[in-house]
Design a protein around this motif. Structure first.
Motif, PDB file in Angstrom:
ATOM      1  N   LEU A   9       0.825  -1.198   0.000  1.00 49.18           N
ATOM      2  CA  LEU A   9       0.000   0.000   0.000  1.00 49.18           C
ATOM      3  C   LEU A   9       0.862   1.251   0.000  1.00 49.18           C
ATOM      4  O   LEU A   9       0.555   2.236  -0.696  1.00 49.18           O
ATOM      5  CB  LEU A   9      -0.923  -0.020   1.217  1.00 49.18           C
ATOM      6  CG  LEU A   9      -1.883   1.157   1.371  1.00 49.18           C
ATOM      7  CD1 LEU A   9      -2.834   1.218   0.188  1.00 49.18           C
ATOM      8  CD2 LEU A   9      -2.671   1.041   2.671  1.00 49.18           C
ATOM      9  N   ARG A  13       0.899   3.878  -3.150  1.00 44.94           N
ATOM     10  CA  ARG A  13       0.015   4.867  -2.541  1.00 44.94           C
ATOM     11  C   ARG A  13      -0.483   5.885  -3.563  1.00 44.94           C
ATOM     12  O   ARG A  13      -1.618   6.370  -3.466  1.00 44.94           O
ATOM     13  CB  ARG A  13       0.718   5.569  -1.384  1.00 44.94           C
ATOM     14  CG  ARG A  13       1.997   6.313  -1.770  1.00 44.94           C
ATOM     15  CD  ARG A  13       2.732   6.802  -0.519  1.00 44.94           C
ATOM     16  NE  ARG A  13       3.959   7.496  -0.834  1.00 44.94           N
ATOM     17  CZ  ARG A  13       5.122   6.884  -1.061  1.00 44.94           C
ATOM     18  NH1 ARG A  13       5.195   5.555  -1.024  1.00 44.94           N
ATOM     19  NH2 ARG A  13       6.213   7.579  -1.326  1.00 44.94           N
ATOM     20  N   VAL A  16      -3.320   4.164  -5.456  1.00 44.25           N
ATOM     21  CA  VAL A  16      -4.497   4.053  -4.601  1.00 44.25           C
ATOM     22  C   VAL A  16      -5.148   5.428  -4.428  1.00 44.25           C
ATOM     23  O   VAL A  16      -6.380   5.561  -4.450  1.00 44.25           O
ATOM     24  CB  VAL A  16      -4.122   3.441  -3.241  1.00 44.25           C
ATOM     25  CG1 VAL A  16      -5.297   3.496  -2.272  1.00 44.25           C
ATOM     26  CG2 VAL A  16      -3.657   2.003  -3.423  1.00 44.25           C
ATOM     27  N   SER A 271      -9.000  -0.963  -5.130  1.00 42.58           N
ATOM     28  CA  SER A 271      -7.597  -0.819  -4.722  1.00 42.58           C
ATOM     29  C   SER A 271      -7.029  -2.158  -4.261  1.00 42.58           C
ATOM     30  O   SER A 271      -5.886  -2.499  -4.586  1.00 42.58           O
ATOM     31  CB  SER A 271      -7.483   0.218  -3.604  1.00 42.58           C
ATOM     32  OG  SER A 271      -7.934   1.480  -4.035  1.00 42.58           O
TER      33      SER A 271
END
Length: 493
Positions: A9, A13, A16, A271
């Motif tokens: 993540l 990032r 996302v 995501s």
């Protein structure tokens, strides 16, 4: 695995963030635009459908031997009548007669201009769909279009556990929505009573004909006629509106907050799918979990980058780094180095951190050679990388054994000493007493052909900077050249 996906993540990032901004932001803007242009209002009216004894008896006989509930069968029958074209047509006629053409109440100004644009887009989509699906498109006149629009706007539900139907009509005007719901219920109740009355009248005429002809007992026929008339009178009270619709205050569509929440849930799901797909189909090393799989457990704690890209130093983290390295190597005799698959700055930061972890100031051995007070000497290597003396002290020694820290070696051809009149080729090796040496930044496939390899190396990388296949090949090459241990460290942030 939780930490693995957390690092994924962090690595993705930006992707996302884009998904959230596009999906959630787009839904929020579009919902707000619809709320401004064409909000829809829903008005509801309740109709009592309490059946007579005759209807219950007939329905029970009809469904005998099946699992169908008689009440459900009756409610479904009424729903189909309510959604019929005849009921919708009569309702549209009464709306036009009492309130005029609904299109005359359309908004004006900017809302009208944008609304016409949306209607044009909707007509284009409907036309294209009809042509692709049926091969032709038949334009509808306004009256027919109003009937079909009303049919699409009607929603009928049975109130659970009762004989009550709730009729809902959705319209772009709260007053017209309430009027349409009330007129729809009134039209249906009137039609249903009229049909029941006509059926009862036909039956009564048949009974009276039988009585006049003497085909049956007059007293029995008279009793049946009276019972039929009583059922007709009772039936009028059984089917009636018990709660009229009122103009709603708030629009039922769009629900901006609910749409944003649903868009957020969709963004999370999308995501997650994107992260899993990237993790499955990408061969690059992106997390410490990937690094441990390639390095066979010889990975150091993930280093976090703070503002400006500087390393965040943590004593617990440094202690784990020192413990991991000391379990594998002899720091008194084995020289070590740091190379970053990135920039020279990354290599210098990690080298300083590893040096501090292995030899804190209060615990540094006194016999270790310290770096000179002057600025560290630097060396250009193959591929644009460089070597620099670590903070822990030591020196880079030429393979021919000269006393100078850097000296030319004829015919070596593996590196150059910058800054002189003519760059001369040199071959270097790390001295036995050197501490942690920063070899600088390098690209994929970094080779140690220009140095006598150190006994252990810390290779630092950022997520996605190298593929697993390339990293394994580089580690095998270093092992063939005599490197005893290679520790991997991921730089995240």
């Amino acid at each position: 695995m939780v930490s693995h996906y957390f690092e994924l993540l962090l690595h993705y990032r930006r992707m996302v963030t884009r998904i959230f901004l596009v999906l959630v932001g787009g839904v929020a803007v579009f919902s707000a635009l619809l709320l401004f242009i064409t909000p829809l209002y829903t008005a509801s009216v309740k109709v009592n459908l309490l059946p007579t004894n005759a209807e219950l008896a007939f329905t029970s006989n009809f469904v005998r031997g099946s699992s169908t509930n008689p009440a459900t069968l009756m409610s479904q029958t009424h729903m189909e009548y309510l959604l019929s074209r005849e009921v919708a047509q009569d309702t549209v006629d009464r709306i036009i007669a009492e309130y005029g053409d609904p299109s005359d109440a359309a908004p004006s100004g900017l809302r009208a201009w944008i609304g016409k644009g949306f209607q044009a887009i909707r007509r284009t989509i409907r036309t294209s769909y009809n042509i692709l699906n049926s091969g032709k498109h038949v334009p509808l006149d306004p009256y027919t279009d109003a009937i079909l629009t009303l049919q699409d706007s009607i929603d009928v539900e049975m109130v659970e556990g009762t004989y009550i139907l709730e009729l809902s009509v959705t319209w772009d005007s709260p007053e017209l929505a309430a009027a349409a719901a009330n007129l729809l219920a009134d039209v249906y109740v009137t039609r249903a009573r009229q049909q029941a009355d006509e059926a009862a009248e036909r039956m009564e005429r048949e009974l009276q004909a039988q009585a006049a002809s003497g085909q049956a007992d007059l007293a029995v026929l008279t009793t049946q006629i009276e019972a039929l008339r009583l059922a007709r009178a009772t039936g009028f009270d059984m089917l009636r509106v018990i709660e009229a619709a009122v103009a709603p205050i708030y629009p039922s569509f769009p629900k901006v907050v609910i749409n944003i929440i649903l868009a957020g849930i969709g963004a999370v799901a999308l995501s997650a799918f994107a992260l899993v797909s990237a993790d499955t189909f990408s061969d690059t090393v992106k997390t410490r979990h990937d690094l441990e799989r390639v390095m066979a457990g010889l990975s150091l704690p993930t280093l976090r980058l703070g503002p400006g890209g500087a390393l965040r130093r943590d004593r617990g983290q440094q202690a784990e780094i020192a413990r991991t390295i000391r379990l594998r190597v002899d720091l008194m005799t084995d020289a070590g180095a740091v190379v970053a698959l990135g920039s020279d700055r990354d290599s210098d930061m990690v080298a300083a951190l590893v040096d501090t972890a292995l030899w804190p100031r209060q615990g540094r051995p006194q016999h270790r050679e310290r770096a000179p007070a002057a600025a560290p000497r630097k060396l250009s290597l193959v591929g644009g990388s460089r070597a620099m003396l670590g903070r822990g002290g030591g020196e880079l020694r030429p393979a021919v054994g000269a006393e100078d820290a850097l000296s030319p070696a004829a015919g070596a051809g593996q590196g150059t000493v910058p800054g002189g009149p003519v760059d001369q080729p040199v071959t270097l090796r790390l001295g036995a007493t050197v501490g942690v040496v920063s070899l600088g930044g390098a690209a994929e496939g970094f080779s140690l052909t220009s140095l006598t390899p150190p006994r252990w190396i810390v290779v630092a990388m950022r997520p996605g900077s190298i593929g697993e296949t390339e990293l394994r090949g580089m580690l095998e090459d270093w092992g063939d050249r005599g490197v005893g241990h290679v520790f991997g460290v991921m730089m995240n942030g």
